[in-house]
Motif scaffolding. Structure first.
Motif, PDB file in Angstrom:
ATOM      1  N   ALA A  88      -2.831  -5.355   7.480  1.00 53.78           N
ATOM      2  CA  ALA A  88      -3.794  -6.141   8.251  1.00 53.78           C
ATOM      3  C   ALA A  88      -3.191  -7.489   8.616  1.00 53.78           C
ATOM      4  CB  ALA A  88      -5.069  -6.331   7.445  1.00 53.78           C
ATOM      5  N   ASP A 108     -11.408  -5.550  -0.719  1.00 54.73           N
ATOM      6  CA  ASP A 108     -10.945  -6.312   0.425  1.00 54.73           C
ATOM      7  C   ASP A 108     -11.429  -7.751   0.371  1.00 54.73           C
ATOM      8  OD1 ASP A 108     -13.491  -6.454   1.324  1.00 54.73           O
ATOM      9  OD2 ASP A 108     -13.241  -5.018   2.946  1.00 54.73           O
ATOM     10  N   ILE A 109     -11.113  -8.473   1.407  1.00 53.77           N
ATOM     11  CA  ILE A 109     -11.358  -9.904   1.419  1.00 53.77           C
ATOM     12  C   ILE A 109     -12.855 -10.212   1.298  1.00 53.77           C
ATOM     13  CG2 ILE A 109     -11.582 -10.209   3.919  1.00 53.77           C
ATOM     14  CD1 ILE A 109      -9.761 -12.651   3.653  1.00 53.77           C
ATOM     15  N   HIS A 110     -13.687  -9.300   1.760  1.00 56.15           N
ATOM     16  CA  HIS A 110     -15.125  -9.500   1.660  1.00 56.15           C
ATOM     17  C   HIS A 110     -15.600  -9.484   0.217  1.00 56.15           C
ATOM     18  CE1 HIS A 110     -14.788  -8.190   5.919  1.00 56.15           C
ATOM     19  NE2 HIS A 110     -15.700  -9.124   6.069  1.00 56.15           N
ATOM     20  N   ASP A 111     -14.996  -8.585  -0.557  1.00 46.48           N
ATOM     21  CA  ASP A 111     -15.373  -8.509  -1.971  1.00 46.48           C
ATOM     22  C   ASP A 111     -15.067  -9.828  -2.667  1.00 46.48           C
ATOM     23  OD1 ASP A 111     -16.100  -5.742  -1.856  1.00 46.48           O
ATOM     24  OD2 ASP A 111     -13.954  -5.314  -1.681  1.00 46.48           O
ATOM     25  N   TYR A 146      -7.202  -8.768  -6.902  1.00 48.07           N
ATOM     26  CA  TYR A 146      -7.111  -8.542  -5.460  1.00 48.07           C
ATOM     27  C   TYR A 146      -5.715  -8.803  -4.908  1.00 48.07           C
ATOM     28  CZ  TYR A 146      -7.522  -9.840  -0.521  1.00 48.07           C
ATOM     29  OH  TYR A 146      -7.335  -9.959   0.830  1.00 48.07           O
ATOM     30  N   LYS A 155       0.794  -1.220   0.000  1.00 46.06           N
ATOM     31  CA  LYS A 155       0.000   0.000   0.000  1.00 46.06           C
ATOM     32  C   LYS A 155       0.832   1.277   0.000  1.00 46.06           C
ATOM     33  CE  LYS A 155      -4.233  -1.865   0.554  1.00 46.06           C
ATOM     34  NZ  LYS A 155      -3.787  -3.035  -0.266  1.00 46.06           N
ATOM     35  N   ARG A 177     -11.663   0.418  -1.679  1.00 44.71           N
ATOM     36  CA  ARG A 177     -10.551  -0.484  -1.931  1.00 44.71           C
ATOM     37  C   ARG A 177     -11.050  -1.902  -1.757  1.00 44.71           C
ATOM     38  NH1 ARG A 177      -5.129   2.361  -1.824  1.00 44.71           N
ATOM     39  NH2 ARG A 177      -4.738   2.453   0.388  1.00 44.71           N
ATOM     40  N   SER A 223      -9.323 -16.531   2.977  1.00 49.23           N
ATOM     41  CA  SER A 223      -8.059 -16.444   3.699  1.00 49.23           C
ATOM     42  C   SER A 223      -7.313 -17.771   3.636  1.00 49.23           C
ATOM     43  CB  SER A 223      -8.328 -16.057   5.154  1.00 49.23           C
ATOM     44  OG  SER A 223      -7.146 -16.088   5.905  1.00 49.23           O
ATOM     45  N   PRO A 246      -3.885  -8.959  -1.053  1.00 45.37           N
ATOM     46  CA  PRO A 246      -4.136  -8.866   0.388  1.00 45.37           C
ATOM     47  C   PRO A 246      -3.434  -7.642   0.983  1.00 45.37           C
ATOM     48  CG  PRO A 246      -3.249 -11.029  -0.202  1.00 45.37           C
ATOM     49  CD  PRO A 246      -3.172 -10.170  -1.424  1.00 45.37           C
ATOM     50  N   ASN A 247      -4.012  -7.101   2.006  1.00 41.63           N
ATOM     51  CA  ASN A 247      -3.420  -5.952   2.678  1.00 41.63           C
ATOM     52  C   ASN A 247      -2.402  -6.431   3.705  1.00 41.63           C
ATOM     53  OD1 ASN A 247      -2.931  -3.932   4.580  1.00 41.63           O
ATOM     54  ND2 ASN A 247      -4.841  -2.901   4.057  1.00 41.63           N
TER      55      ASN A 247
END
Lengths: 368, 368
Positions: free
Chosen positions: B64, B16-19, B58, A128, B14, B32, B60-61
């Motif tokens: 986090a 995220d994993i939910h998307d 995608y 990021k 942005r 995950s 991963p961040n």
DNA sequence: TTGAAAGCGCTAACAC
DNA sequence: GTGTTAGCGCTTTCAA
């Protein structure tokens, strides 16, 4: 086996904001506000917080900060290869300015390999970064798209695509190259050749253009054969100078688009028994560390890479910190200037008087 | 002014994993698990997840991830200054190996300034690096304490404090230096001097010791005045060689503790009209990029800095990935070997036959 | 001015 | 084998 295991993953409890809050007898919100310099915090509480921070030796966790604030305070720096003598000074300048502003830097070397470049971009996106300085010689369009899609500001050298969040640092090639040409003119040279870089590169093209303008300014118009395309490598310099020496007539001075090229040229001249600077003068460009140590020490046009780095960081920070107003797309930031060493001298056939006259006419050259 | 504002801080939502989970019609846990290669995930679901990842592009961040896992996948690299020609190759190697293993690297240049070093250490702690490679020439004890307190593994060159989580990479100085000395012996040299580095530095001391052993091995025992302490800078090399030339008797060959010293020595010799290698041979150490380009090109002992970097990363990763078993404290990892260029030749007074004989006795020298 | 609490995006324990 | 859920350490509303 021993050790108090107070967390899942580690043997030692890591200090966090709660510890500081407890120690200072305030809430974690107050600790956070104090550390972030929010002005509404009561003097006395702030004092207690700072005391606790000091006593506990507390450092905020940047990952947590990044997660919640959406600001990683990370800047990407994309270079071709760190071992290319052009880059270390750039990296150093970048690191210095970035850390001063509280940013960390993520370096990626592409090694001229599109796969590695792709990899670097992925790493930057994952971490990021808040902006990327693209200092490679060339970049793949689709990769830029990856960054652009994610609204990551970018800064380039010389020229940037006409898009939002992209800006360019302009280098004043003319200034230094003109100084170099005038220096040669003062020394009585009228027959001046040029070994360019790969002309697909914008910066190589600009250097060549600056050279041509400058020689015309002193009333010279070198024949086409005296302007040879190299590739900014030592080997390219060797090849170009070899070609030049085959010409029926050769110049008395040669300017090169970068130092590695000049060093290659120097090699050929040494091998061919043409003494530098007595029979031929050579000027480089960049002023890499090496330039001072080759034989003879190379007269060269210095480009201050630390200013380039500084300008790049500033352009990036500007985008990040004032996202609303579009910053200037191009910043003329980097000047160039001549560094005279020992690879240049009077033109072989030029009389002393002629040179002396020229000296009064020419502009003085000094290091910036 | 337009733009759909779906989050507090940014104009664009942005990914995220939910998307990804939604897109693949699975839970975020499955996403995950899939991404982290947990083997119990159903093939079909995994396929859908990867498809979604690809389609949405995608990533991963990492912040986090770092926060929850306690693993930043960040390695610190502390160097003296990137523009010192010793370092770029090291940095490049470090970056290459670290990123291969999924780590990112945080560079800190101390510029020989304790304040800046302190700053670098703070940055590393804040970013929660999982290990630090200390490649500076010397470091302050109290600063190490900061890292040690936080259980951060460290790796050093040559020698490390006898403590947990600290290890050292050993360089086989003898190997290359011995080769260098034997090379001189083969060329008929018996009068060999040495310009050392600053002897407070462990590595400088080790090089000197290796030199002394090696010359004794060939049956020479240079007088004390021929072993001069320099400081690993060009200026130090100049000063040392100047002192040496004042001696009533001077050696026919001089070995130097690093290349910059040798380059300084070369300058003095050139200035003094002592041709190299005809009247005096010079050998350097390190094989920095420059060595090839000075005049005459420097014969030098090459230390593979990319192997050093590789070994350092591995030592660090070893600590991190198997925290229970204490890894070997010292790894003999880096070999050295002679690179013959043009600053060495026959000893001035040595007869041809003598040399020829010696050649058969001596060991061959080649680049590794 | 301060504190309680929500939630940043993710992993891992736990329940199913 | 999969989903639900509780945090990781912090910033930032919101209410007091």
């Amino acid at each position: 086996m021993a050790g108090k295991r107070t967390r899942k993953h580690s043997l030692v409890k890591r200090l966090d904001i709660h510890d500081v809050a407890r120690h200072a007898r305030v809430s974690i919100a107050t600790v956070s506000r104090t550390i972030n310099g929010v002005s509404t915090v009561d003097k006395e509480l702030a004092r207690r917080v700072w005391k606790a921070v000091r006593e506990l030796n507390y450092f905020p966790n940047t990952h947590a900060r990044a997660l919640v604030s959406g600001r990683s305070r990370l800047l990407g720096l994309l270079v071709s290869e760190i071992t290319n003598p052009f880059f270390p000074e750039l990296v150093q300048g970048f690191e210095e300015v970035a850390t001063q502003r509280g940013y960390e830097i993520l370096i990626g070397s592409t090694n001229y390999d599109p796969e590695r470049m792709k990899d670097c971009i992925r790493r930057m996106i994952e971490r990021k970064v808040e902006g990327v300085a693209i200092m490679t010689f060339g970049i793949e369009g689709p990769l830029l798209e990856e960054l652009a899609q994610r609204q990551i500001p970018m800064v380039f050298v010389d020229a940037a695509p006409q898009r939002a969040l992209m800006s360019a640092i302009r280098v004043n090639y003319r200034q230094g190259i003109r100084e170099g040409v005038q220096h040669l003119a003062v020394l009585g040279h009228r027959r001046i050749g040029f070994i360019s870089g790969p002309l697909v590169q914008r910066s190589a093209e600009m250097r060549k253009a600056a050279f041509l303008e400058s020689v015309r300014e002193i009333g010279c118009d070198p024949p086409q054969e005296w302007v040879i395309e190299g590739d900014h490598t030592l080997e390219g310099g060797v090849a170009a100078m070899e070609r030049m020496l085959q010409l029926p007539e050769i110049p008395t001075a040669v300017m090169c688009s970068n130092d590695m090229t000049a060093i290659g040229a120097l090699r050929v001249l040494a091998r061919s028994g043409i003494p530098v600077p007595e029979k031929m003068s050579v000027i480089g460009f960049d002023d890499i560390h090496l330039a001072e140590f080759v034989y003879p020490p190379l007269t060269t046009v210095r480009m201050a890479r630390s200013s380039l780095a500084k300008a790049a960081v500033e352009a990036l920070c500007c985008h990040v910190e004032t996202p609303d107003q579009e910053p200037p797309r191009a910043v003329l930031a980097v000047s160039t200037s001549l560094t005279v060493r020992q690879s240049t001298s009077y033109a072989p056939s030029a009389g002393q008087e002629e040179s002396a006259t020229a000296i009064n006419v020419g502009r003085s050259e000094k290091k910036q």
